[in-house]
Design an enzyme around this catalytic site. Structure first.
Site, PDB file in Angstrom:
ATOM      1  CG  ASP A 456      17.472 -25.956 -34.330  1.00 59.52           C
ATOM      2  OD1 ASP A 456      17.037 -26.830 -35.101  1.00 59.52           O
ATOM      3  OD2 ASP A 456      18.027 -24.908 -34.720  1.00 59.52           O
ATOM      4  CG  HIS A 457      15.290 -33.011 -34.112  1.00 61.33           C
ATOM      5  ND1 HIS A 457      16.322 -33.565 -33.380  1.00 61.33           N
ATOM      6  CD2 HIS A 457      14.500 -34.065 -34.444  1.00 61.33           C
ATOM      7  CE1 HIS A 457      16.165 -34.868 -33.272  1.00 61.33           C
ATOM      8  NE2 HIS A 457      15.057 -35.204 -33.926  1.00 61.33           N
TER       9      HIS A 457
END
Length: 486
Positions: A456-457
């Site tokens: 999850d950036h």
């Protein structure tokens, strides 16, 4: 001196099998009307949105009626079975098993069912709706029939209802249903049997509204009772000839076959959409020489401690990921979008994605960081066996913090996995194949695997994701060296 007791009918309502589930499908009944059941005996298998679960019976007694057929999805709190049981008069009410009537006289008044009558003379009985305790979150529900005046039937000691007295000179013959002879009230509730069909009044009204002839409907209810689902299916078949093919189990007529999206498959679809369109995914890849890991796995298989566990390289992959998470704890986190906080988890609950006949499930090993290699191997084997058997419990499906998905078992090199909701990273491992590889200055055939890490950036940047992936790769390249240098 013994306490007084009375025979009652109790309804067992579909309970919440865990974590606020709202509905479940009746997969398989393990009992039938007339069967004697004991407390904690498994009576039905259900499929929730997360797993298949076997439900025990909270009461001892005799099964009276199965209220929901197999294959039907019903909300939590729905009555699914009635049981005739003997309970103390002062017994507390149960949240999921609710007495319908107080004793055999009321039972006869409501249903005309067999049972010892306390009085041989028909009597007028007022049936009051009862307030019952139900599952948490579902409020208080009224049960029983609306207030009405009902006439009881006397019953013989052998469990057969004697004929009721109708208008002068008329004898009302009992109705047979599910092995029981029912009286006038049961006939009213099941409907007229002139057409040789059994259906309750609401179902008959639905059939009338839909223009369905009950004589042409296939009954799936207990003892041949036509259910609401049967009528709705008949209406669908009548309006859509193509539905007959799907209803019969498939076929390639018209180029399509429709399968209901429900249970584990539906939840997986919803979760993947939610994850893909909520968390911005970044995926990184690396090819790893895992020749030493393959050799170590072989030696472990031959050892006495691991011989019965049928281990695979997945064990060392799990060890490597746990080690990487401990070295980079920020990867073991999730984003609380309401509080605008990053939630870093102290425990590593390692999820293992498993393909089962019912769809993809992701059970997890709790507190994996505290387990020895042998304990982890045993836990992974147990999760895998339960998943393949469709017996994964809801407790094993919640609380995961990071996941491994093995696409290599399908002969696939790699992929871009979607993060499990509530987590921030997932590791995909591909197949192990022989490739030409430079080893000690020479090109040799080596066992090579592709690893792909999606993260999850929003909360994990490229540097952190890269470090985690590199740590896993380094461990698998030489697991024994990594363990000895820690």
């Amino acid at each position: 001196m013994t306490s007084a007791a009375t025979e009652s009918i109790v309804e067992f309502r579909l309970p919440d099998a865990g974590e606020g589930l709202t509905e479940a499908e009746i997969l398989k009944w393990h009992v039938a009307p007339g069967d004697v059941v004991e407390v904690n005996q498994t009576i039905v298998e259900i499929e929730t949105a997360k797993a298949a679960v076997e439900l025990p019976c909270p009461y001892a007694g005799t099964v009276r009626e199965l209220l929901v057929p197999e294959g039907v999805v019903v909300p939590v709190g729905t009555p699914i079975i009635t049981i005739v049981t003997t309970v103390p008069l002062a017994a507390p009410a149960s949240a999921s098993a609710t007495p319908i009537v107080a004793d055999a006289r009321d039972q006869g008044a409501l249903e005309g069912a067999s049972g010892p009558a306390s009085s041989p003379t028909p009597a007028e009985t007022i049936v009051e709706p009862a307030r019952e305790a139900v599952l948490v979150g579902y409020g208080v529900r009224q049960t029983g029939e609306p207030k009405r005046r009902a006439r009881t039937s006397s019953a013989s000691p052998h469990g057969t209802v004697t004929p009721e007295t109708g208008p002068p000179g008329e004898t009302v013959k009992p109705v047979r249903h599910g092995g029981l002879e029912l009286g006038r009230i049961a006939e009213e509730r099941l409907g007229s049997v002139d057409a040789e069909v059994l259906a309750k009044p609401p179902v008959r009204r639905l059939a009338k509204d839909l223009g369905i002839d009950l004589r042409a409907v296939d009954a799936t209810g207990p003892a041949g009772v036509i259910t609401r689902t049967d009528v709705e299916r008949a209406a669908r078949l009548a309006s859509d000839p193509m539905a007959k093919i799907a209803d019969a189990g498939g076929g390639d007529v018209g180029g399509e076959v429709r399968t209901p999206l429900r249970g584990v498959t539906r939840v997986m679809a919803e979760a993947m959409v939610r994850s893909a369109f909520t968390a911005p995914h970044v995926t990184e890849w690396v090819d790893v020489d895992v020749t030493r890991s393959v050799k170590l796995t072989g030696r472990l298989r031959e050892s006495d401690d691991f011989a019965a566990l049928r281990i695979s390289p997945m064990l060392l992959i799990a060890v490597g990921l746990i080690r990487a998470v401990r070295r980079n704890p920020a990867i073991n986190a999730s984003l609380d979008t309401v509080a605008h906080e990053i939630v870093t988890k102290r425990d590593i609950n390692l999820g293992i994605a498993a393909a089962t006949p019912r769809g993809l499930v992701v059970p997890n090993v709790k507190r994996a960081q505290d387990l020895s290699t042998l304990e982890l191997a045993s836990a992974l084997r147990a999760l895998t066996d339960q998943a393949r058997a469709g017996k994964t419990s809801p407790a094993d499906m919640i609380g995961g913090t990071i996941t491994i998905t093995n696409v290599g078992v399908f002969g696939i090199d790699g992929g871009t996995p979607i993060i499990n909701p509530g987590e921030s990273a997932i590791l995909a491992v591909g197949r192990i194949i022989k490739r030409p590889w430079v080893h000690k200055g020479k090109v040799k055939p080596r066992d090579v695997m592709e690893l792909a890490l999606s993260f999850d950036h929003r909360i994990i940047d490229g540097a952190l994701g890269s470090r985690v992936l590199a740590d896993v790769a380094s461990f698998l390249n030489d697991p024994e060296l990594s363990l000895t240098t820690e």
